[in-house]
Motif scaffolding. Structure first.
Motif, PDB file in Angstrom:
ATOM      1  N   ARG A  92     -18.261  25.650   9.694  1.00  0.00           N
ATOM      2  CA  ARG A  92     -19.080  26.659   9.002  1.00  0.00           C
ATOM      3  C   ARG A  92     -18.337  27.211   7.795  1.00  0.00           C
ATOM      4  O   ARG A  92     -18.901  27.354   6.713  1.00  0.00           O
ATOM      5  CB  ARG A  92     -19.432  27.800   9.947  1.00  0.00           C
TER       6      ARG A  92
ATOM      7  N   ASN B  70     -19.621  26.677   4.003  1.00  0.00           N
ATOM      8  CA  ASN B  70     -19.941  27.886   3.239  1.00  0.00           C
ATOM      9  C   ASN B  70     -19.048  28.030   2.013  1.00  0.00           C
ATOM     10  O   ASN B  70     -19.501  28.504   0.967  1.00  0.00           O
ATOM     11  CB  ASN B  70     -19.852  29.130   4.123  1.00  0.00           C
TER      12      ASN B  70
ATOM     13  N   SER C   4     -20.399  28.282  -1.725  1.00  0.00           N
ATOM     14  CA  SER C   4     -20.082  29.420  -2.603  1.00  0.00           C
ATOM     15  C   SER C   4     -19.481  28.945  -3.919  1.00  0.00           C
ATOM     16  O   SER C   4     -19.712  29.555  -4.965  1.00  0.00           O
ATOM     17  CB  SER C   4     -19.145  30.407  -1.907  1.00  0.00           C
TER      18      SER C   4
ATOM     19  N   LEU D 113     -25.295  27.868   9.717  1.00  0.00           N
ATOM     20  CA  LEU D 113     -24.093  28.164   8.924  1.00  0.00           C
ATOM     21  C   LEU D 113     -23.662  29.614   9.070  1.00  0.00           C
ATOM     22  O   LEU D 113     -22.519  29.948   8.761  1.00  0.00           O
ATOM     23  CB  LEU D 113     -24.329  27.846   7.449  1.00  0.00           C
ATOM     24  N   ASP D 114     -24.551  30.485   9.548  1.00  0.00           N
ATOM     25  CA  ASP D 114     -24.164  31.898   9.643  1.00  0.00           C
ATOM     26  C   ASP D 114     -24.433  32.514  11.003  1.00  0.00           C
ATOM     27  O   ASP D 114     -24.430  33.718  11.145  1.00  0.00           O
ATOM     28  CB  ASP D 114     -24.857  32.703   8.539  1.00  0.00           C
TER      29      ASP D 114
END
Length: 139
Positions: free
Chosen positions: A84, A88, A92, A136-137
């Motif tokens: 993850r 991420n 970003s 992912l979150d």
């Protein structure tokens, strides 16, 4: 030795030379063809990393959710968190990868399903991807 020959002989020296030529705006001496290829490769590399990370993430989420093996949970959860974080981070740094992630998301499920089905034949895994990109979150 020409700049394009240097590309095949000493890649690091080639990058240093072309970087210096860019800094000094010496555009006539740039190895344009190989620069184009290298820039295109950078994008493909990030896309491969997204796919690879998704596959590992899905594999370990499947194990964690469907395989009853408590001694393994901690290791699987560690891998889930690492993947993850890596995905991420890529998103970003390059937010334009988000639509790409969405477009390959379901296709990435096939390989983890194959792996876990082979490794745990007595466990019933969903044939259709049970995940969405919100994996992912999630905790």
């Amino acid at each position: 030795m020409s700049n394009s020959d240097l590309y095949n002989q000493d890649f690091v020296l080639w990058t240093d030379l072309n970087c210096q030529q860019l800094k000094t705006r010496n555009f006539d001496e740039l190895d344009i063809e190989n620069l184009i290829e290298e820039i295109a490769t950078l994008g493909r590399t990030d896309k491969r990393e997204i796919q690879s990370g998704l596959k590992v993430l899905m594999e370990h989420l499947l194990k964690r959710q469907y395989v009853n093996s408590e001694p393994d949970y901690r290791g699987w959860e560690k891998t889930i968190n690492e993947q993850r974080e890596q995905i991420n981070l890529l998103l970003s740094e390059s937010p334009s990868l988000k639509p790409y992630l969405e477009s390959v998301f379901s296709d990435c499920y096939r390989y983890p399903l194959f792996v876990v089905s082979k490794d745990y034949p007595s466990t019933c895994f969903p044939q259709d991807c049970p995940f969405t990109s919100d994996i992912l979150d999630q905790d």
